[in-house]
Design a protein around this motif. Structure first.
Motif: not given
Lengths: 252, 252
Positions: A116-118, A128-136
């Protein structure tokens, strides 16, 4: 044979000298050597908790952090921390009453968000909370192998393992449990996510409350492992804390 | 022109590649690259307090630590910690009541023992109390310039500075006071050494007791700076702690 002008040979030797992590404090500096030295200092300041409340990796250190995470030093650092934990573990045993506990964080402790952090320039881009949520929610985080081995040793050694994460229970409870299971994080005592009552609370506050509850249930927290200092501070932190390296983000 | 065989050029490039602090976890390893990567991991583990109760620098890291201390990275690390302290200081002011305090350790925080440890293989040799006592009695420790600058800023900023050291009061009180004075550590509120009642007590216990006394006198410990985690743990540690780098020895 390859023909080199003397200045070309000198240049090669010069580049070699400066890349040997020698940080002269006086005299000429190559820009690359200077930045590497600064960024190493910054990374150590992060690990020692001297640097606090930083929002992104400093612009001049984005490439350094990428190289650190992918070039092998991150894995080497992980190995050495796990080695320290192993040494500590060799000196303790779980009592037969089933009350000896370890607390492990999830993100970038048990599971890796490196992929993700790549896409976020290794922490060069802001949170970026929404992008991280999608990833998780996809539940595809790979494990950190060294921590997975530690985890297995703890479970097999009779310790009760509590996985304690600031992830939101409602949004990420199912995907997190499945993600853990898929990689062999099985046999833990409890997976504790952030319930609705704790939304908006600091990580230190939330995690302290959860650990307090464990202690009130009679558990002895023998060890506590996390990649953020906010995992390792506050109340009931445990007999020994271990900081897993992470120069990509800071959770207050 | 200098003639290089292709293999010579390759060798140069190879050496350059491995000295670039790239630690491949698979594939070929040059012995030098491997040790540097391990020793860097070990040093970070020391700074993050993951490595505890170590008695000497690991044998394979003695040269690494020498290079770290003398090659510039140590000074760079110091600069970055002092930068973090400055940022924190920019956000706080000393109240007019003269009760805002900072606690600073002495050995390898205000004063440097690098010259002494140069004769002890930079921590590769075990702790030698009588040799260290002789060294400290000479009162010739140079200051750590970055910390001296911080010290001056604190005093000028109206903070009460307490110099708190585990050095024995009877044996080293006079030489320590003179050593500090000679280098411009003047204007501090109190120099606190280990009195007879605290001999044999752990650093954490002794320093906690001393800080407790300060708090009971009404001081607010706004910051606490030391090169050992035992300076920064225990009771009344202060609003914010700062770890000064030191890979040469561990004080429990």
């Amino acid at each position: 044979m390859i023909l080199l002008a003397p200045w070309e040979l000198l240049l090669l030797m010069f580049a070699n000298f400066f890349s040997r992590a020698t940080c002269m404090t006086v005299g000429p500096r190559s820009s690359m050597g200077f930045e590497t030295c600064y960024c190493l200092s910054w990374r150590v300041a992060v690990e020692a908790n001297n640097a606090q409340a930083w929002r992104t990796v400093p612009a001049q250190c984005v490439l350094y952090v990428e190289n650190y995470m992918l070039g092998g030093q991150y894995n080497k650092d992980l190995d050495v921390v796990i080695e320290q934990i192993s040494t500590y573990l060799n000196g303790i045993v779980a009592a037969g009453d089933g009350k000896d506990a370890w607390v492990l964080d999830i993100d970038d402790t048990c599971l890796s968000n490196l992929l993700y952090y790549q896409g976020k320039r290794f922490g060069g881009d802001p949170w970026d909370p929404s992008a991280f949520k999608s990833w998780a929610q996809r539940g595809l985080c790979p494990p950190i192998p060294a921590v997975l081995r530690l985890y297995s040793r703890l479970v097999q050694g009779g310790f009760k393992v509590f996985l304690l994460t600031g992830r939101d229970e409602e949004a990420l409870g199912v995907s997190t449990a499945e993600n853990l299971h898929a990689w062999g994080f099985v046999g833990y005592e409890r997976l504790i996510l952030r319930g609705p009552a704790y939304r908006g609370q600091s990580a230190v506050g939330f995690k302290s409350s959860m650990r307090k509850q464990l202690v009130e249930e009679g558990y002895r927290i023998r060890g506590n492992v996390g990649d953020q200092w906010s995992d390792l501070q506050g109340d009931f932190i445990g007999d020994r804390i271990f900081k897993i390296p992470n120069p990509m983000y800071f959770v207050p």
